[in-house]
Scaffold this active site. Structure first.
Site, PDB file in Angstrom:
ATOM      1  N   ARG A 223       0.934  -1.152  -0.009  1.00 25.01           N
ATOM      2  CA  ARG A 223      -0.114  -0.107  -0.164  1.00 25.01           C
ATOM      3  C   ARG A 223       0.925   1.191   0.070  1.00 25.01           C
ATOM      4  O   ARG A 223       1.756   1.465   0.978  1.00 25.01           O
ATOM      5  CB  ARG A 223      -0.871  -0.042   1.265  1.00 25.01           C
ATOM      6  CG  ARG A 223      -1.963  -1.205   1.068  1.00 25.01           C
ATOM      7  CD  ARG A 223      -2.516  -1.778   2.170  1.00 25.01           C
ATOM      8  NE  ARG A 223      -1.485  -2.111   3.115  1.00 25.01           N
ATOM      9  CZ  ARG A 223      -1.598  -2.464   4.499  1.00 25.01           C
ATOM     10  NH1 ARG A 223      -2.796  -2.485   5.078  1.00 25.01           N
ATOM     11  NH2 ARG A 223      -0.714  -2.724   5.418  1.00 25.01           N
ATOM     12  N   ARG A 231       0.364   8.359   5.325  1.00 27.74           N
ATOM     13  CA  ARG A 231      -0.140   6.967   5.539  1.00 27.74           C
ATOM     14  C   ARG A 231      -0.516   6.130   4.168  1.00 27.74           C
ATOM     15  O   ARG A 231      -0.982   6.807   3.294  1.00 27.74           O
ATOM     16  CB  ARG A 231      -1.620   7.206   6.534  1.00 27.74           C
ATOM     17  CG  ARG A 231      -1.208   7.613   7.664  1.00 27.74           C
ATOM     18  CD  ARG A 231      -2.899   8.237   8.404  1.00 27.74           C
ATOM     19  NE  ARG A 231      -3.198   9.106   7.548  1.00 27.74           N
ATOM     20  CZ  ARG A 231      -4.713   9.554   7.790  1.00 27.74           C
ATOM     21  NH1 ARG A 231      -5.456   8.982   8.892  1.00 27.74           N
ATOM     22  NH2 ARG A 231      -5.215  10.304   7.042  1.00 27.74           N
ATOM     23  N   GLU A 279       2.868  -4.070  12.572  1.00 32.05           N
ATOM     24  CA  GLU A 279       1.660  -4.694  13.130  1.00 32.05           C
ATOM     25  C   GLU A 279       1.531  -5.983  12.753  1.00 32.05           C
ATOM     26  O   GLU A 279       2.060  -6.661  11.671  1.00 32.05           O
ATOM     27  CB  GLU A 279       0.432  -3.726  12.577  1.00 32.05           C
ATOM     28  CG  GLU A 279       0.600  -2.489  13.084  1.00 32.05           C
ATOM     29  CD  GLU A 279      -0.766  -1.574  12.639  1.00 32.05           C
ATOM     30  OE1 GLU A 279      -1.963  -2.305  12.605  1.00 32.05           O
ATOM     31  OE2 GLU A 279      -0.765  -0.368  12.653  1.00 32.05           O
ATOM     32  N   ASN A 281      -1.891  -7.952  12.380  1.00 27.03           N
ATOM     33  CA  ASN A 281      -3.411  -8.215  12.276  1.00 27.03           C
ATOM     34  C   ASN A 281      -4.115  -9.244  12.568  1.00 27.03           C
ATOM     35  O   ASN A 281      -3.988 -10.272  11.869  1.00 27.03           O
ATOM     36  CB  ASN A 281      -3.780  -7.452  10.989  1.00 27.03           C
ATOM     37  CG  ASN A 281      -3.232  -6.142  11.057  1.00 27.03           C
ATOM     38  OD1 ASN A 281      -3.841  -5.004  11.263  1.00 27.03           O
ATOM     39  ND2 ASN A 281      -1.983  -5.679  10.140  1.00 27.03           N
TER      40      ASN A 281
END
Length: 314
Positions: A223, A231, A279, A281
């Protein structure tokens, strides 16, 4: 199999990018009966966890992607498996939902991901189990400590521990004139935050890597941030680019795999920037649809096949 899906409102999802929808398509294609319900449909009575659920059929057709039967009452343990796909925030209502699911587990239902593991593993805090794989990270409420960390690393990213989709995330630079205002907006010392050294490699992509029972898909979704935002999340305007995993990314997956398997976490999404995991998830990882569309990989089918084998094994 009879599969229950605990999720957000089905009429509000975007089927072309929704991973839960991909799982439903895969399960239906394999001949399983699907039943849909939400958090507010759960209750417990006389020691039995119940739900008001609706049989659901899905179709990969724009505008007509689902159909629901009338609601029926059903004990949770009547399902062979339940997919727990409620999005964060991980609040007390989420915790209460895991208690209902615990009751189903006690009666022999397979829940993916397991409710006890969902409570044990915070998606951001979990990286502290793997400090050698993560960027420099501080988790704290203490404003003085947070400011000292930002000064030491010059640039840092601040995140609440219970969010998703890039919400409430700030990039801060040493000497930032809005430092106090940002920290006030993030709880003013009353909310525990994750603070990570900023990784400039994010400009090349924050890669989502999906693992089924610890085994990664061959490709991830990088992304890539827009020019207007640091972000990378797709929800805030990031652009997705499907890429094969690097050797470093495969090594990260291999290092984390034993812990995921020990916790029974069947479906997990890692976020990796510049060779560091930021992270892990576990609640409702996404990006199945994008990766499958670009590569033909059958990630959702792999997950359903794994669930089948576990249910058959008892």
């Amino acid at each position: 199999m009879k599969i229950g899906i605990l999720m957000d409102a089905v009429e509000e999802i975007k089927p072309y990018k929704d991973s839960t929808f991909a799982m439903m398509l895969a399960a239906q294609a394999r001949g399983h009966a699907l039943y849909y319900f939400q958090q507010q449909d759960l209750w417990a009575e006389d020691g039995i966890a119940m739900t008001a659920c609706q049989a659901i059929t899905v179709s990969d057709t724009a505008g007509h992607y689902f159909a629901l039967d009338d609601a029926i009452s059903c004990p949770l343990h009547a399902f062979d498996a339940i997919l727990m796909r409620k999005d964060p925030p991980f609040d007390m209502e989420y915790i209460y939902s895991t208690y209902f699911l615990d009751m189903a587990v006690a009666q022999g239902t397979l829940v993916v991901n397991p409710p006890n593991a969902l409570r044990q593993v915070n998606e951001k805090f979990f990286i502290t189990d793997f400090p050698e794989l993560a960027p420099p990270t501080l988790i704290s409420q203490d404003i003085g400590r947070i400011k000292a960390f930002i000064s030491a690393h010059k640039q840092a990213v601040l995140k609440p521990l219970d969010g998703m989709g890039g919400k409430g995330i700030f990039k801060m630079t040493q000497g930032e004139p809005n430092t106090n205002a940002i920290l006030e907006a993030l709880g003013n010392g009353q909310q525990t935050l994750m603070i990570q050294a900023f990784l400039p490699e994010v400009c090349a992509g924050d890669k989502r890597i999906l693992l089924v029972d610890g085994e990664p898909a061959a490709h991830g979704l990088a992304r890539i941030p827009s020019d207007a935002d640091f972000r990378a999340n797709l929800a805030v305007g990031g652009r997705g680019e499907v890429q094969p995993l690097s050797a470093r990314e495969r090594a990260i997956c291999e290092a984390i795999k034993p812990r995921l398997q020990a916790l029974g976490l069947l479906f997990v999404g890692l976020d990796v920037i510049g060779g560091y995991v930021t992270e892990i998830n576990v609640t409702s990882p996404t990006c199945i649809r994008e990766i499958e569309a670009a590569t033909g990989e059958q990630i959702a089918d792999r997950l359903i096949a794994k669930i089948e084998s576990m249910v058959l094994a008892g």
